[in-house]
Scaffold this motif. Sequence first.
Motif, PDB file in Angstrom:
ATOM      1  N   MET A  21       0.819  -1.212   0.000  1.00 38.47           N
ATOM      2  CA  MET A  21       0.000   0.000   0.000  1.00 38.47           C
ATOM      3  C   MET A  21       0.849   1.256   0.000  1.00 38.47           C
ATOM      4  N   ALA A  22       1.893   1.211   0.792  1.00 42.70           N
ATOM      5  CA  ALA A  22       2.725   2.408   0.886  1.00 42.70           C
ATOM      6  C   ALA A  22       3.339   2.762  -0.460  1.00 42.70           C
ATOM      7  N   ASP A  23       3.797   1.741  -1.176  1.00 35.23           N
ATOM      8  CA  ASP A  23       4.400   1.985  -2.474  1.00 35.23           C
ATOM      9  C   ASP A  23       3.395   2.585  -3.451  1.00 35.23           C
ATOM     10  N   THR A  24       2.174   2.037  -3.426  1.00 39.88           N
ATOM     11  CA  THR A  24       1.146   2.525  -4.337  1.00 39.88           C
ATOM     12  C   THR A  24       0.857   3.988  -4.055  1.00 39.88           C
ATOM     13  N   SER A  25       0.715   4.298  -2.762  1.00 40.00           N
ATOM     14  CA  SER A  25       0.403   5.657  -2.369  1.00 40.00           C
ATOM     15  C   SER A  25       1.517   6.614  -2.804  1.00 40.00           C
ATOM     16  N   THR A  26       2.757   6.195  -2.608  1.00 41.88           N
ATOM     17  CA  THR A  26       3.877   7.045  -2.977  1.00 41.88           C
ATOM     18  C   THR A  26       3.912   7.248  -4.476  1.00 41.88           C
ATOM     19  N   SER A  27       3.681   6.159  -5.219  1.00 41.02           N
ATOM     20  CA  SER A  27       3.804   6.279  -6.661  1.00 41.02           C
ATOM     21  C   SER A  27       2.707   7.154  -7.247  1.00 41.02           C
ATOM     22  N   PHE A  28       1.533   7.181  -6.613  1.00 45.05           N
ATOM     23  CA  PHE A  28       0.484   8.061  -7.121  1.00 45.05           C
ATOM     24  C   PHE A  28       0.935   9.517  -7.073  1.00 45.05           C
ATOM     25  N   LEU A  29       1.681   9.846  -6.045  1.00 44.35           N
ATOM     26  CA  LEU A  29       2.131  11.227  -5.902  1.00 44.35           C
ATOM     27  C   LEU A  29       3.380  11.513  -6.724  1.00 44.35           C
ATOM     28  N   ASP A  30       4.016  10.465  -7.196  1.00 39.91           N
ATOM     29  CA  ASP A  30       5.282  10.642  -7.884  1.00 39.91           C
ATOM     30  C   ASP A  30       5.100  11.365  -9.217  1.00 39.91           C
ATOM     31  N   ARG A  31       6.133  12.113  -9.580  1.00 42.44           N
ATOM     32  CA  ARG A  31       6.069  12.881 -10.807  1.00 42.44           C
ATOM     33  C   ARG A  31       5.779  12.002 -12.025  1.00 42.44           C
ATOM     34  N   SER A  32       6.363  10.810 -12.042  1.00 42.24           N
ATOM     35  CA  SER A  32       6.200   9.946 -13.213  1.00 42.24           C
ATOM     36  C   SER A  32       4.736   9.548 -13.429  1.00 42.24           C
ATOM     37  N   ARG A  33       3.952   9.549 -12.327  1.00 45.55           N
ATOM     38  CA  ARG A  33       2.535   9.187 -12.454  1.00 45.55           C
ATOM     39  C   ARG A  33       1.682  10.362 -12.934  1.00 45.55           C
ATOM     40  N   THR A  34       2.278  11.522 -13.057  1.00 48.08           N
ATOM     41  CA  THR A  34       1.506  12.692 -13.499  1.00 48.08           C
ATOM     42  C   THR A  34       1.776  13.050 -14.946  1.00 48.08           C
ATOM     43  N   ILE A  35       2.620  12.257 -15.615  1.00 48.09           N
ATOM     44  CA  ILE A  35       2.911  12.581 -17.019  1.00 48.09           C
ATOM     45  C   ILE A  35       1.681  12.271 -17.866  1.00 48.09           C
ATOM     46  N   ALA A  36       1.237  13.270 -18.625  1.00 47.42           N
ATOM     47  CA  ALA A  36      -0.013  13.138 -19.375  1.00 47.42           C
ATOM     48  C   ALA A  36       0.108  12.134 -20.497  1.00 47.42           C
ATOM     49  N   GLY A  37      -0.985  11.440 -20.729  1.00 42.91           N
ATOM     50  CA  GLY A  37      -1.036  10.503 -21.837  1.00 42.91           C
ATOM     51  C   GLY A  37      -1.275  11.230 -23.151  1.00 42.91           C
ATOM     52  N   PRO A  38      -1.259  10.483 -24.255  1.00 41.92           N
ATOM     53  CA  PRO A  38      -1.463  11.092 -25.563  1.00 41.92           C
ATOM     54  C   PRO A  38      -2.840  11.764 -25.651  1.00 41.92           C
ATOM     55  N   GLY A  39      -2.870  12.897 -26.322  1.00 44.87           N
ATOM     56  CA  GLY A  39      -4.137  13.568 -26.572  1.00 44.87           C
ATOM     57  C   GLY A  39      -4.696  14.313 -25.374  1.00 44.87           C
ATOM     58  N   TYR A  40      -3.901  14.475 -24.331  1.00 45.73           N
ATOM     59  CA  TYR A  40      -4.399  15.167 -23.133  1.00 45.73           C
ATOM     60  C   TYR A  40      -4.702  16.631 -23.462  1.00 45.73           C
ATOM     61  N   ASN A  41      -5.844  17.088 -22.989  1.00 47.85           N
ATOM     62  CA  ASN A  41      -6.269  18.462 -23.241  1.00 47.85           C
ATOM     63  C   ASN A  41      -5.564  19.397 -22.257  1.00 47.85           C
ATOM     64  N   ARG A  42      -4.663  20.232 -22.763  1.00 46.05           N
ATOM     65  CA  ARG A  42      -3.872  21.067 -21.844  1.00 46.05           C
ATOM     66  C   ARG A  42      -4.718  22.108 -21.111  1.00 46.05           C
ATOM     67  N   TRP A  43      -5.936  22.376 -21.604  1.00 45.27           N
ATOM     68  CA  TRP A  43      -6.781  23.360 -20.918  1.00 45.27           C
ATOM     69  C   TRP A  43      -7.374  22.810 -19.621  1.00 45.27           C
ATOM     70  N   LEU A  44      -7.062  21.545 -19.312  1.00 43.57           N
ATOM     71  CA  LEU A  44      -7.434  21.005 -18.000  1.00 43.57           C
ATOM     72  C   LEU A  44      -6.422  21.410 -16.928  1.00 43.57           C
ATOM     73  N   VAL A  45      -5.276  21.869 -17.323  1.00 50.54           N
ATOM     74  CA  VAL A  45      -4.209  22.175 -16.361  1.00 50.54           C
ATOM     75  C   VAL A  45      -4.451  23.508 -15.616  1.00 50.54           C
ATOM     76  N   PRO A  46      -4.846  24.590 -16.311  1.00 47.63           N
ATOM     77  CA  PRO A  46      -5.074  25.836 -15.556  1.00 47.63           C
ATOM     78  C   PRO A  46      -6.098  25.711 -14.425  1.00 47.63           C
ATOM     79  N   PRO A  47      -7.212  24.960 -14.597  1.00 47.14           N
ATOM     80  CA  PRO A  47      -8.108  24.824 -13.431  1.00 47.14           C
ATOM     81  C   PRO A  47      -7.433  24.156 -12.234  1.00 47.14           C
ATOM     82  N   ALA A  48      -6.547  23.193 -12.495  1.00 41.91           N
ATOM     83  CA  ALA A  48      -5.817  22.559 -11.387  1.00 41.91           C
ATOM     84  C   ALA A  48      -4.964  23.594 -10.665  1.00 41.91           C
ATOM     85  N   ALA A  49      -4.312  24.456 -11.448  1.00 44.97           N
ATOM     86  CA  ALA A  49      -3.488  25.518 -10.860  1.00 44.97           C
ATOM     87  C   ALA A  49      -4.356  26.516 -10.100  1.00 44.97           C
ATOM     88  N   LEU A  50      -5.511  26.834 -10.691  1.00 44.98           N
ATOM     89  CA  LEU A  50      -6.407  27.802 -10.047  1.00 44.98           C
ATOM     90  C   LEU A  50      -6.948  27.269  -8.721  1.00 44.98           C
TER      91      LEU A  50
END
Lengths: 469, 48
Positions: A1-30
């Motif tokens: 469980m600990a590994d899973t939790s850590t990996s969810f937060l890890d940078r590598s798990r946040t890399i967007a997949g193909p076709g990701y709509n970049r206009w979803l990012v500003p609301p996250a920042a906001l």
Amino acid sequence: MADTSTSFLDRSRTIAGPGYNRWLVPPAALAIHLAIGQAYAFSVFNKPLGSLISGDPAKPDALDWTPTQIGITFSIAIVLLGLSAALFGKWLERVGPRKAMLAAALCFGGGFLIASLGISMHNIWLVYFGYGFVGGIGLGIGYISPVSTLIKWFPDRKGVATGMAIMGFGGGAMIASPLSVALMTYFKGSAPQGVAPTFITLGIIYFLFMQFGVWTIRVPADDWKPAGYVPNEEHSALITTGNVSADNAIKTPQFWLLWVVLLTNVTAGIGLLETASPLIQDTFSDKAMGAGLGVTAAAAAGFVGLLSLFNLLGRFFWSSASDKLGRKTTYAIYFGLGILLYALVPTLGRNLQLTFYVIAACVIVSMYGGGFATAPAFLSDLFGKYQVGAIHGRLLTAWSTAGVLGPLIVHQLHDRAKEQGLTGAAAYQNVFYTMAGLLVVGLLADLAITAVNEKYQEKGPVTVEAGGH
Amino acid sequence: MNPNSNSNAPAAAEDSNGGSAVLAWLFVGLPLAWGVSQTFLKALALFK
């Protein structure tokens, strides 16, 4: 469980997949910036916190906290904002925005909870530690957490992207102020002034709201570019194609010139914002305008609200405009126009030109906000996107310095004017002339900014993952 | 674009159509619009 939790937060798990709509990012920042922007609304607690014992702000008890004691809380938070942004910037580049946003949410929300304990125990030191220290760290990490991500998603519209996020910081106070008043009214029967339960509620609300950013933020793959994107050659003299690390950036004169630019712009803006309410009431008083024609306290509150709106709009407008005008030109406009307006405001006050006075103040404050929002894009132009979040964090120490310097200058000059028997507009004229002088320094610093010497650039290709080493 | 080019597995291809973006913007836009409207109403006092 600990590994899973850590990996969810890890940078590598946040890399967007193909076709990701970049206009979803500003609301996250906001979601992050709208929450931490609450800091600008802290003054809404001044009177309730200052009457926890007496229960009446008009008749404070000897044991009640003084306005100075309460004001220190905000000062600590702003100082910690700059320090933590500077200290944790490289860590953020290494671990990615998701982990940083979670840390910011924990600190910011947790800070409210600790401070609520301090309020319940009437222990000001616990309030300083909770809201000021822990919350201030949340402010700093939260402020820089989405910046480099946005710049990477929007290389073609860096000013628009960072303007949107940093606009959120201005907008956060507009939500927090009426929300806090409503909560304090609701909780008034259950605790002195309803402040402690309001702090608990706000801590929980902000933590949950920031989770939207934590869960939805994505970073682009290292080699991602917007479809059809061709780097803009129009302002290419100051836009680097290389990358400078955070450690090397602070060795360059460009970093420190930009530090002075931000310091002077923010100090001058604070000079106006700090005094806005008494300024307009003293300048356009019944004595000056005629019985019943002066600016009332309610109208002065409206003036403060109007300035907040222009602070918000300026962040988006000016930062977006800088994509077309170039960052250096945009700052030159802030300073050039700012010098004229600061020098003009005392004259407008003396001549009782209320409309033009308000317009001038609104334009000044829009450029104050614009100065914040344009800075990350300017840094990216000068130093590349490699560690721009960390460099931005270090630049924010200028904000902390201005947060102390601005009010100090204003209060010193105003107090001296009052000791000399000056009243109305005359009591503030030296404040404005001094701020105009500061802007001259800022303009000179801006004009001195040139391209960064290639010797500071990283040799060979860089990856974001390497940023923390 | 090649998000699979390194050892870090990227998030799977996601549902990131316009509908998600609209919902995301509403989530942050509605509180902001409420805050701006409250401030605007307060600012009107200056013109009374």
